[in-house]
Design an enzyme around this catalytic site. Structure first.
Site, PDB file in Angstrom:
ATOM      1  CG  HIS A 117      71.243  75.900 -20.474  1.00 44.14           C
ATOM      2  ND1 HIS A 117      70.826  76.992 -21.211  1.00 44.14           N
ATOM      3  CD2 HIS A 117      71.770  76.409 -19.341  1.00 44.14           C
ATOM      4  CE1 HIS A 117      71.093  78.104 -20.546  1.00 44.14           C
ATOM      5  NE2 HIS A 117      71.663  77.770 -19.405  1.00 44.14           N
ATOM      6  CG  ASP A 147      68.739  76.824 -23.962  1.00 43.18           C
ATOM      7  OD1 ASP A 147      68.429  75.804 -23.306  1.00 43.18           O
ATOM      8  OD2 ASP A 147      69.610  77.629 -23.581  1.00 43.18           O
ATOM      9  CB  SER A 221      70.617  80.343 -17.469  1.00 45.95           C
ATOM     10  OG  SER A 221      71.853  80.667 -18.030  1.00 45.95           O
TER      11      SER A 221
END
Length: 462
Positions: A117, A147, A221
């Protein structure tokens, strides 16, 4: 001289008596009615609460140089209905968007792992090292379900890189460091402990997160979760927060799952998923009572896929899986997390309980792409890479066959269509849609959105 010696002995005895009385009547009185057991003086050093015993500086020093800043530049088209209505302008305006995240260098020649993402829809990727050097990056491969994305930069030097730890050996309560680039800052380190393992957040993809209370914020992230030796135990992925910023818990993809995905991308160009070939649910007191079994932990098999490794090994409906190889299985997340580290044709020793007896059989995993499921007379299978490219989608399940007599007249129109969602739940793959449909009654109607052979979106109610 004798008199001095006598005085010394008397003083010594008096001191001993005084000290003994204090221990007996003062300290003893404080502890006499307490249910708390006092730790010994060296307890802090033993468990690591003493600041001198736990030193994060070496781990932090190693980790910050392996974590990078990732900038994602994408372009989207924004339409203006008013301009289109009055002036006939079509196509809209193109706007550049910039997103940021983190990544972890995993080899000296510039391979970097991050979250999918973080780099999704990028037209340009830029990576900045901790020494402020910037490089253009290219995408080697991605896995949207888990992911994970693998990038590559061409640096003019050998790069510091992170080594992988065995995430199966991580213990709840163990100290960990989260390293990333929150709020566009350079590498930032926060400390916490592992608060849980095999955490299932029902993301229709990863079902086996490492949960930690190390502070993680936007921009973290794709960053590193490392142990006190600086070894990679996970990739920081998401937080649980009502505000969008850190509020107590963060979640990381275990390093064993990450490593397997990266190796698949490097070797095969895509992720090779192996599955046991079973459907079912995890146990708890309520579920066990309804099923009429004693076990409250483990994975209950409700259905065995035809021609799967599980069927060939003799697994049956009603069996309760307790262990895969040496890994204990108490819930679905632990089963899913372990299988996600395996490939098709790998053999797994499955320990299960049947009729009160414990048995162990070897099961050969089958490829996820050949798995089918059936609901309301629709036989479903996973879509191919060609389908994804043709229809510009990254998820969905294909209607392989029609076994419902009521739908037989519409077989030509339905067969080959790709289901995108059922009751607004994404049909990510056969495994996830089977899990969702297992909770539906055959007589219960469902709203299905799909793409037909010419790319039209249609909806039907079954």
């Amino acid at each position: 001289m004798k008199r001095l010696s006598s005085l010394f002995l008397v003083s010594l005895c008096s001191g001993a008596v005084t000290l003994g009385a204090y221990k007996l009547f003062i300290e003893g009185k404080d502890n006499r009615n307490s249910i708390v057991t006092m730790a010994s003086n060296n307890f802090g050093k033993t468990v690591g609460f003493n600041g001198e015993a736990v030193d994060f500086t070496a781990a932090a020093e190693n980790a910050v140089h392996t974590v990078v800043h990732v900038k994602n530049v994408s372009v989207r088209t924004v339409s203006n209905p008013i301009m289109e209505f009055f002036y006939g302008q079509r196509g809209g305006q193109q706007q550049e968007q910039v997103g940021t995240g983190s990544g972890v260098i995993i080899s000296e020649d510039g391979y970097i792992v991050t979250n999918n993402h973080v780099i999704k829809d990028a037209t340009e990727l830029e990576v900045t090292l901790n020494n402020n050097k910037t490089y253009k990056a290219k995408v080697i491969g991605t896995d949207s379900k888990m992911d994970i994305a693998l990038l590559k930069i061409s640096a003019d030097e050998k790069l510091p890189y992170s080594t992988f730890a065995d995430s199966d050996q991580v213990k709840v309560g163990e100290w960990v460091l989260a390293v990333g680039n929150p709020y566009n800052l350079t590498s930032t380190v926060t400390a916490g402990i592992v608060s849980a393992k095999a955490r299932n957040l029902d993301t229709n993809g990863i079902q086996s997160f490492i949960q930690t209370d190390a502070a993680v914020n936007p921009g973290n992230s794709g960053g590193a979760l490392v142990n006190t030796r600086g070894e990679l135990v996970g990739i920081n992925t998401m937080i649980s927060s009502p505000t969008g910023s850190y509020a107590g818990y963060s979640f990381a993809i275990p390093s064993n799952i990450t490593r397997k995905i990266i190796e698949d991308i490097m070797e095969f160009g895509g992720v090779q998923r192996g599955i046991l070939g079973i459907e079912g649910s995890e146990l708890n007191s309520k579920a066990s009572q309804e099923l009429g079994i004693k076990d409250t932990e483990g994975f209950y098999i409700n259905k065995v896929t035809k021609n799967s490794g599980a069927e060939k090994a003799g697994l049956q409906k009603g069996d309760v899986i307790k262990k895969l190889d040496s890994q204990n299985i108490d819930n679905y997340a632990e089963l899913s997390g372990y299988i996600n580290t395996k490939r098709p044709n790998d053999k797994v020793q499955v320990t299960f309980i049947r009729d009160g007896q414990t048995k162990t059989v070897p099961v050969t995993l089958i490829k996820n792409d050949i798995v089918t499921t059936e609901f309301k007379g629709l036989e479903l299978e996973n879509i191919s890479a060609a389908d994804k490219k043709k229809f510009k989608i990254d998820y969905g399940v294909r209607i392989k066959n029609i076994n419902n007599e009521n739908l037989a007249p519409y077989s030509d129109q339905l067969k080959g269509n790709i289901i995108l969602s059922v009751d607004n739940v994404k049909a990510t793959d056969v495994e996830s849609i089977s899990k969702f449909l297992n909770n539906k009654d055959e007589n219960q109607s469902v709203n299905i959105q799909m793409i037909n052979g010419i790319g039209q979106i249609i909806q039907i109610i079954l």
